[in-house]
Design a protein around this motif. Sequence first.
Motif, short mmCIF file in Angstrom:
data_model
loop_
_atom_site.label_atom_id
_atom_site.label_comp_id
_atom_site.label_asym_id
_atom_site.label_seq_id
_atom_site.Cartn_x
_atom_site.Cartn_y
_atom_site.Cartn_z
N GLN A 286 26.69 26.43 29.17
CA GLN A 286 25.98 26.19 30.36
C GLN A 286 26.59 26.31 31.65
O GLN A 286 25.92 26.79 32.55
CB GLN A 286 24.84 25.36 30.01
N HIS A 337 20.51 35.86 33.09
CA HIS A 337 18.73 35.52 33.11
C HIS A 337 18.29 36.87 33.05
O HIS A 337 18.63 37.74 33.86
CB HIS A 337 18.58 34.63 34.14
N ASN A 403 12.26 28.09 18.22
CA ASN A 403 13.68 27.93 18.59
C ASN A 403 14.51 29.07 18.44
O ASN A 403 13.98 30.02 17.89
CB ASN A 403 14.46 26.63 17.63
N TYR A 404 15.54 29.12 19.00
CA TYR A 404 16.61 30.20 18.87
C TYR A 404 17.72 30.19 18.02
O TYR A 404 17.97 29.04 17.56
CB TYR A 404 17.07 30.64 20.39
N THR A 414 22.65 31.94 23.08
CA THR A 414 21.38 31.78 23.57
C THR A 414 21.16 30.28 24.35
O THR A 414 21.64 29.30 23.63
CB THR A 414 20.04 32.24 22.73
N LEU A 415 20.68 30.34 25.52
CA LEU A 415 20.32 28.95 26.14
C LEU A 415 18.90 28.57 26.21
O LEU A 415 18.52 27.32 26.09
CB LEU A 415 21.00 29.00 27.52
N ASN A 416 18.10 29.72 26.25
CA ASN A 416 16.68 29.17 26.39
C ASN A 416 15.75 30.52 26.36
O ASN A 416 16.35 31.81 26.92
CB ASN A 416 16.48 28.64 27.92
N LEU A 418 11.55 31.72 27.35
CA LEU A 418 10.29 31.42 27.40
C LEU A 418 9.42 32.89 27.39
O LEU A 418 9.68 33.76 27.93
CB LEU A 418 10.28 31.17 29.13
N GLN A 433 11.53 20.26 24.87
CA GLN A 433 12.24 20.51 23.92
C GLN A 433 12.46 19.01 23.05
O GLN A 433 12.75 18.04 23.74
CB GLN A 433 13.93 20.89 24.45
N ILE A 438 11.69 24.30 20.84
CA ILE A 438 10.91 24.43 22.19
C ILE A 438 9.44 24.43 21.91
O ILE A 438 9.11 25.03 21.14
CB ILE A 438 11.43 25.71 22.97
N TYR A 459 14.73 35.67 28.78
CA TYR A 459 15.65 35.03 27.96
C TYR A 459 17.01 34.84 28.69
O TYR A 459 17.74 35.47 29.54
CB TYR A 459 16.18 36.41 27.17
N THR A 460 17.42 33.67 28.46
CA THR A 460 19.02 33.06 29.33
C THR A 460 20.13 32.97 28.24
O THR A 460 19.73 32.40 27.26
CB THR A 460 18.70 31.86 30.06
#
Length: 477
Positions: A286, A337, A403-404, A414-416, A418, A433, A438, A459-460
Amino acid sequence: MNLNLNEDDVLKLLNDVNINENEFSSNDLNEIEKKKICKDIISKINPKKSKSKRNFIAAAVIFLIIIPILISQKNVLANMIEKLTVISGIGEVKVSSDKPKILKNSIQQDNITLANMYVDKSKIIVTLTIEPEELKRSYYTIKDNHGNFYKLRRSNNLAMMPDNRIGSYRAEYNGKVKKANSYTLSIVDNDKKFTKATFKLKSSDFKEAAKLKILYTATNGITTLNVTSLKRERNILKVDYYFTDTLPDFKSKMIDKVNRGTFEESKKLGLEEPISAKLINNNSIQDSHIIISDEYNNAVYGHNNINYLDQGNESLFDLSKFTGKKLKLTVSNVVYHTDSINFNAINNDLNNYNNETSDFNLELDVPKSGKSILNKIVNYKGFKFKIISINRLSNNSIELIYNYINDSNSRLQTLNILFESVTDGDGESNISQNNGNIKVFYQLKNEIGDKLKLNHIQYTFSSVGPFEIDLNPSTIK
């Protein structure tokens, strides 16, 4: 002739050919049109080239034109005409002219500084700083000496931490730009009651934009760090760079800034330089930062210029800490991002939304009441995630748990994620989380039926480094 050419081979060969973009105005070419294009382009090959070189270039052109998949799916010809460069005070620009123009020097008028202006046949870009920063967006327009009028769209404030109340802005026009000898840039206040500044620019104020030269590259096979300039003034080293990648096309893509604000901001926030390069955590996917270190592990972070321009393509380093002579530039990770919707393309107005606006569409069955376990695996542009469950809380509220899925061996992590349903009305979402999952709560204005259409995804992810370059002191000007 037996050719084993890929796209890069073809593009290198065609550097010898001056091609007009109008020659490729249609993707649907018949055989007669293809032959005519081949003949026209081959006639442009430099006659000073050897016969064998001319024949090889000609074969490359024919190869490029004949293969339909290259024309229709990769749009190689358009990419060949429009090339990326990095311009001081502006950043990354796709050049679509042989001789694009930029300002020779910045120009100041009262509290507004025009840092740079770029002009080619398909775009106009200006970057400027305003003190104090604008509370409301101004209107930016350009009129040339022939009376042609261009309205520029202003970006958000380029500054990350503008506590000095200096606004840094980029405004641009994309479309056909006619040749002109002079331009007038007008900045009008939001209420259109008065003009904040007028910059009158003539030909002598411009120079030809220099062609991009890449000094160094570092890659993980997906993302590439390209260093284009190293300039030293006393103890400050300025590094210009940009990132390229082989990722799929996203409607919108942004890369985390790798600088730690300006030198002044870092001091105010107590963000001191690292004691040693060994103490920097390069294991966190991150973290996204840029440093320079020497052979004795002395290290410093990259910082923004005080006017905040080019903060995505420029880093300033204080070299006074170094005792060694061997310098290494490192970017820990590149954090992306991405968005399935380009809101700028629809002018941030969802009334312009249509079925092709988003490149993500997922339909989920919603239970009449209670929770439904789905464990649905979804693949989005090569990234995988799992929709674990969906829970109907009321007629207009639901809860999603997902979840990823990361492959530990992949350079992309993958970090996040939504999700949203932008066409079901304005809603609110709260994210939490727990145990790697998530949980998202949606309260929508529209009533939810038996199906939930998720048509928006943010998607991050991180392109894992480190990206390392050994700097040769002889390349520092």
